[in-house]
Design a protein around this motif. Sequence first.
Motif, PDB file in Angstrom:
ATOM      1  N   LEU A 135       0.814  -1.216   0.000  1.00 55.81           N
ATOM      2  CA  LEU A 135       0.000   0.000   0.000  1.00 55.81           C
ATOM      3  C   LEU A 135       0.847   1.265   0.000  1.00 55.81           C
ATOM      4  CD1 LEU A 135      -2.781  -0.994   2.549  1.00 55.81           C
ATOM      5  CD2 LEU A 135      -2.843  -1.116   0.048  1.00 55.81           C
ATOM      6  N   GLY A 136       2.083   1.179   0.456  1.00 61.25           N
ATOM      7  CA  GLY A 136       2.915   2.364   0.527  1.00 61.25           C
ATOM      8  C   GLY A 136       2.396   3.352   1.562  1.00 61.25           C
ATOM      9  N   GLN A 137       2.779   4.607   1.412  1.00 56.61           N
ATOM     10  CA  GLN A 137       2.379   5.637   2.365  1.00 56.61           C
ATOM     11  C   GLN A 137       1.005   6.206   2.076  1.00 56.61           C
ATOM     12  OE1 GLN A 137       5.631   8.483   2.259  1.00 56.61           O
ATOM     13  NE2 GLN A 137       6.609   7.485   4.003  1.00 56.61           N
ATOM     14  N   ALA A 138       0.525   6.057   0.833  1.00 54.37           N
ATOM     15  CA  ALA A 138      -0.780   6.608   0.456  1.00 54.37           C
ATOM     16  C   ALA A 138      -1.544   5.594  -0.385  1.00 54.37           C
ATOM     17  CB  ALA A 138      -0.610   7.914  -0.312  1.00 54.37           C
ATOM     18  N   PHE A 139      -2.844   5.482  -0.125  1.00 54.10           N
ATOM     19  CA  PHE A 139      -3.693   4.604  -0.920  1.00 54.10           C
ATOM     20  C   PHE A 139      -5.141   5.062  -0.808  1.00 54.10           C
ATOM     21  CE2 PHE A 139      -3.759   2.751   3.284  1.00 54.10           C
ATOM     22  CZ  PHE A 139      -5.018   2.209   3.443  1.00 54.10           C
ATOM     23  N   PHE A 140      -5.959   4.629  -1.775  1.00 56.55           N
ATOM     24  CA  PHE A 140      -7.383   4.934  -1.764  1.00 56.55           C
ATOM     25  C   PHE A 140      -8.155   3.779  -1.132  1.00 56.55           C
ATOM     26  CE2 PHE A 140      -6.059   7.476  -5.532  1.00 56.55           C
ATOM     27  CZ  PHE A 140      -6.507   8.725  -5.106  1.00 56.55           C
ATOM     28  N   LEU A 141      -9.200   4.123  -0.394  1.00 52.17           N
ATOM     29  CA  LEU A 141     -10.182   3.154   0.100  1.00 52.17           C
ATOM     30  C   LEU A 141     -11.531   3.484  -0.520  1.00 52.17           C
ATOM     31  CD1 LEU A 141      -9.375   2.706   3.906  1.00 52.17           C
ATOM     32  CD2 LEU A 141      -9.648   0.850   2.245  1.00 52.17           C
ATOM     33  N   VAL A 142     -12.183   2.471  -1.097  1.00 50.33           N
ATOM     34  CA  VAL A 142     -13.418   2.687  -1.846  1.00 50.33           C
ATOM     35  C   VAL A 142     -14.495   1.731  -1.373  1.00 50.33           C
ATOM     36  CG1 VAL A 142     -14.496   2.618  -4.132  1.00 50.33           C
ATOM     37  CG2 VAL A 142     -12.134   3.435  -3.894  1.00 50.33           C
ATOM     38  N   ASP A 143     -15.632   2.280  -0.986  1.00 54.34           N
ATOM     39  CA  ASP A 143     -16.848   1.490  -0.800  1.00 54.34           C
ATOM     40  C   ASP A 143     -17.856   2.037  -1.799  1.00 54.34           C
ATOM     41  OD1 ASP A 143     -19.107   0.123  -0.067  1.00 54.34           O
ATOM     42  OD2 ASP A 143     -18.790   0.344   2.078  1.00 54.34           O
ATOM     43  N   PRO A 144     -18.085   1.343  -2.904  1.00 45.70           N
ATOM     44  CA  PRO A 144     -18.903   1.902  -3.982  1.00 45.70           C
ATOM     45  C   PRO A 144     -20.368   2.055  -3.614  1.00 45.70           C
ATOM     46  CG  PRO A 144     -18.451  -0.412  -4.402  1.00 45.70           C
ATOM     47  CD  PRO A 144     -17.615  -0.029  -3.214  1.00 45.70           C
ATOM     48  N   LEU A 145     -20.829   1.229  -2.656  1.00 46.65           N
ATOM     49  CA  LEU A 145     -22.216   1.320  -2.204  1.00 46.65           C
ATOM     50  C   LEU A 145     -22.260   0.892  -0.741  1.00 46.65           C
ATOM     51  CD1 LEU A 145     -25.194   1.788  -2.505  1.00 46.65           C
ATOM     52  CD2 LEU A 145     -25.402  -0.351  -3.786  1.00 46.65           C
ATOM     53  N   ASP A 146     -22.082   1.856   0.133  1.00 45.15           N
ATOM     54  CA  ASP A 146     -22.122   1.600   1.564  1.00 45.15           C
ATOM     55  C   ASP A 146     -23.576   1.651   2.010  1.00 45.15           C
ATOM     56  OD1 ASP A 146     -21.303   1.254   4.214  1.00 45.15           O
ATOM     57  OD2 ASP A 146     -21.139   3.409   4.552  1.00 45.15           O
ATOM     58  N   GLY A 147     -24.010   0.602   2.685  1.00 37.45           N
ATOM     59  CA  GLY A 147     -25.420   0.507   3.054  1.00 37.45           C
ATOM     60  C   GLY A 147     -26.227  -0.264   2.031  1.00 37.45           C
TER      61      GLY A 147
END
Length: 258
Positions: A74-86
């Motif tokens: 992941l390194g020092q920076a990465f994206f986290l994605v929840d395309p449809l939370d809920g």
Amino acid sequence: MVASLEAMALEAGRAIMAIFNCEFAVQTKADASPVTEADARAEAIILKSLRTLYPHIPCVAEEEASAGICPPDLGQAFFLVDPLDGTREFVNRNPDFTVNIALIRNGIPVLGVVYAPARDVLYSATPDGAFRIDTVKHEPRERRRIVVRTPATILTVVASRSHRTEQTNSYIQTCGAVELLSVGSSLKFCLLAEGAADIYPRFGPTMEWDTAAGDAILRAAGGTTCRVDGTPLTYGKRGQAGDCDFANPFFIAETKAR
């Protein structure tokens, strides 16, 4: 970067609502959680944009992770994605579902967007603070800065509609007289961020993609999200003893001070 994340969330929200307004199939994942075509379409839209614009930044996304696809480093920076939370709210035709995109740097959510397309509202965490943006047909309109409020004598506690546990209920009882709000998805963080609630205790399972974007918005608005021992909630947790990669511990999100 924030503007591009907002645009991705709005485009994903448009695709989600096209499915929400029709009949759709619901499948069950290995962890017994529901998943729909809307989850897959929204994730594909977001990941295509992220990987085109920011090819050097790794992405961790819920549906890819569920399929065993995850960056080795992941390194020092990465994206986290929840395309449809809920997704449960989505399946039940409740409007409390969101698109979540966050940038994590050194374990901390530093940028994020939460879009609730069925509620026509987009929240954004920027280096300049947190903002609420009203939308019309998935286009941004009025933008205003939001900040957490000073907690009232009687706290407003926000809790999950679908996942409240006995431990959460027990914690709420320790807060004394409270007003209780039930809402789904990462909108719980956003209610705190815009001064509509005071505390969100979560004594139940969550994953990092569930919380990162909302957490970014709350922190940008002046709030905090901490483990129950008082240390800040961090992101990029892998190789956890007794838990899976990217699983969160119990936490308490709240306004600046009580």
